[in-house]
Structure formats: structure tokens, C-alpha cells
Enzyme design. Structure first.
Site, short mmCIF file in Angstrom:
data_model
loop_
_atom_site.label_atom_id
_atom_site.label_comp_id
_atom_site.label_asym_id
_atom_site.label_seq_id
_atom_site.Cartn_x
_atom_site.Cartn_y
_atom_site.Cartn_z
N ARG A 50 -7.15 -21.63 -2.53
CA ARG A 50 -6.39 -21.02 -1.36
C ARG A 50 -4.99 -21.74 -1.51
O ARG A 50 -4.91 -23.06 -0.75
CB ARG A 50 -7.25 -21.01 -0.06
N LYS A 98 6.13 -1.76 2.20
CA LYS A 98 5.07 -1.06 2.76
C LYS A 98 4.11 -1.98 2.57
O LYS A 98 3.09 -1.80 1.66
CB LYS A 98 4.81 0.32 2.09
N TYR A 157 0.89 -1.42 0.01
CA TYR A 157 0.17 0.02 0.03
C TYR A 157 0.78 1.15 0.05
O TYR A 157 2.19 1.42 0.04
CB TYR A 157 -0.96 -0.01 1.28
#
Ligand code: PDD
Length: 282
Positions: free
Chosen positions: A102, A146, A34
Site C-alpha cells: 500500500r 470523471k 469511470y
């Protein structure tokens, strides 16, 4: 949350209609990075630096850069053009995307999920200083990325708030590194210190700007490791971040820093920071 138009995977939609699959790897694995870009007078600040850092974060976790600089900036400006009240920041998140199974290993054929919003910001007056604690750094070894996997930061911030303080400074192997969402500066004997860039801290955009502004003013500023023991008798401690700017810490682990007052270097640095912003938007 009030009605707000956000960007999700190519569409501008009301936040209440923005739907992400529960199979999204950002949700399942925290497989996602992000950015937070500050906004002043409805204009972006240091967007190039933030987009460069986003590029590094994406490359570090092998997500292809989904948009170019101009495309990102177009989205940001489109979101900033909608009516709003109060301060905002641009929040950008890119996840590896949703996949039918998954699987821990990232599937080859997967399209990143892109979410961008101009989120409201509540700016607090911190000019009188904040209280903070030190906490053991239990984060992973790639804090320069980040990443949205911020559980250790959340727990540290919660621990700070339980002790009626505002923030926590991470200590790793005897060295103070950074705050839960900020970089660290220490002043001692008219000399400013900040930990050098490493895998264990985020290369803060505000950190670099503050270093540059101090250098322009011929303030002695050195990037070097800061022992946790040095915090105790520091003349000043600051935390820096894009939205929070420069935040003076006046109590650490219940002990006053600079007699519990904000220091002169903080005042000067903040003045130079504000002047720089004013010049930018003049
Ligand atoms: N956080 N260190 C960490 C761990 C951070 O999360 C941040 C920013 C910083 C300061 O970086 P910058 O000056 O580029 O904002 C340092 C953002 C604001 C957040 O998580 O909301």
C-alpha cells in the site's frame, strides 16, 4: 444482483465470480476513473464522446489507455448481446491496478484493472419535475475528471434524500456549478444559461448535446457562471445527464421554481432531445 455476465481484465465472467484484489488501488485510494454510456434499443449512444472523455480522465491521472476505441466498443457490444430484461447502461471503470504494497505514490510496474458491465437502470418519470436543494461544494478542484472518488457527491445526494428531495446542486464561492451527477441549466427571460466548462464541473456529454440542440433551434444559450442568487428567481432550472436526460427542478430549497410547474423551455428541449434520439435510431 441477478446473474449477469461482466467483463473483468480480459474475461467475461458472472458478476458473482468477478473478483478484485483488496489491494487494488481503486479500492484502497479511489485511484480510478469511470464512464457511464447510455443504451437505447440495446445500442450505444454517443460512445465516441464517452470514450474520448475516458481517454482524458485516464490521461489526467496518468493511467495509460489500456484499450483502443474498437476494443472498447467490442466489449460493450458483447455485454449488450447477453439476454436481459429492462433498460441498461454501460458502466466502465479503470483503476490503476493492484500492487503488493500500500504505497501512496503510484508504482511504475502496475497493470490497470478494467471492469465493464451492462448494468440495469431504473428510469423514473421526472416529467412533472423534481425537488432539489443547494449544498456547499466540498469536492476537490478537478471535477472535470470523471473520478470514482465520489464521497462528496454521495453525501450531497444523501442530504437531499434526508430532506425528502431528489438531488442537490453544488454551490462554490457563490456560484451554482452542477448537480451530484448532472450538469445545470437555468432559463431566465427566454435565455438559457449553463456554467462554462472549467476544472470544477464535468464536461457532460448531455450538456453539450443540449447546447447544440438549442442552438440549432435558435434558442439563446450562453455559457456563463451562474450566481447562486440567480437560482432563486430562475424561470426554469434543469439538470442533465446521460441516463436521466433532462430533468426539470420545480422546487429548490423549498421554494417553487416557475410556480412549481415544469417550464415551456424544458418541454421543448425534451422534445428536441427525444427527436434527436429517434433520428439516431431510425
Ligand atoms: N454522471 N456532472 C457530474 C458530476 C456527473 O457525475 C455527471 C454524470 C454529469 C453528466 O454527464 P453526462 O451528461 O456525460 O452523463 C455531470 C454519471 C451519469 C454517473 O455518475 O452515474
Amino acid at each position: 444482483m441477478q446473474h449477469m455476465i461482466v467483463y473483468l481484465n480480459g474475461d467475461y465472467v458472472d458478476i458473482h465470480d468477478a473478483v478484485i484484489s483488496p489491494l487494488d488501488r481503486g479500492f484502497l485510494f479511489g485511484d480510478s476513473v469511470y464512464e457511464v454510456i447510455p443504451v437505447y434499443q440495446n445500442q450505444l449512444f454517443a460512445e465516441k464522446e464517452h470514450l474520448d472523455r475516458l481517454t482524458h480522465s485516464l490521461a489526467a491521472i496518468n493511467i495509460p489507455q489500456p484499450l483502443d476505441h474498437a476494443e472498447w466498443v467490442n466489449i460493450f457490444n458483447q455485454l449488450l448481446s447477453y439476454p436481459h430484461e429492462g433498460d441498461r447502461m454501460i458502466y466502465v471503470q479503470v483503476t490503476r491496478g493492484a500492487y503488493a504494497e500500500r504505497l501512496h505514490a503510484s508504482p511504475a510496474a502496475i497493470v490497470p484493472t478494467i471492469f465493464v458491465a451492462a448494468l440495469p437502470v431504473t428510469k423514473k418519470d421526472v416529467s412533472q419535475g423534481i425537488r432539489a436543494i443547494t449544498v456547499n461544494d466540498i469536492r476537490w478542484n478537478l471535477c472535470r475528471i470523471k473520478a470514482t472518488t465520489l464521497l462528496a457527491n454521495v453525501l450531497a445526494k444523501d442530504a437531499a434524500q434526508r430532506l425528502d428531495t431528489h438531488d442537490a446542486i453544488f454551490i462554490r464561492e457563490g456560484f451554482a456549478l452542477e448537480g451530484t451527477a448532472s450538469n445545470l441549466f437555468v432559463v431566465k427571460n427566454n435565455h438559457v444559461f449553463t456554467p462554462p466548462l472549467s476544472a470544477n464541473i464535468l464536461p457532460g456529454i448531455t450538456r453539450q448535446l443540449v447546447i447544440d440542440l438549442l442552438r440549432q433551434q435558435d434558442i439563446m444559450i450562453t455559457e456563463r457562471m451562474i450566481a447562486a442568487t440567480e437560482l432563486v428567481d430562475a424561470d426554469e432550472i434543469w439538470l442533465t445527464g446521460s441516463v436521466s436526460e433532462i430533468v426539470p427542478v420545480i422546487m429548490l430549497d423549498q421554494r417553487p421554481i416557475s410556480h412549481g410547474n415544469v417550464g415551456i423551455f424544458y418541454k421543448k428541449a425534451t422534445e428536441w432531445y427525444k427527436n434527436n434520439l429517434e433520428k439516431h435510431y431510425a
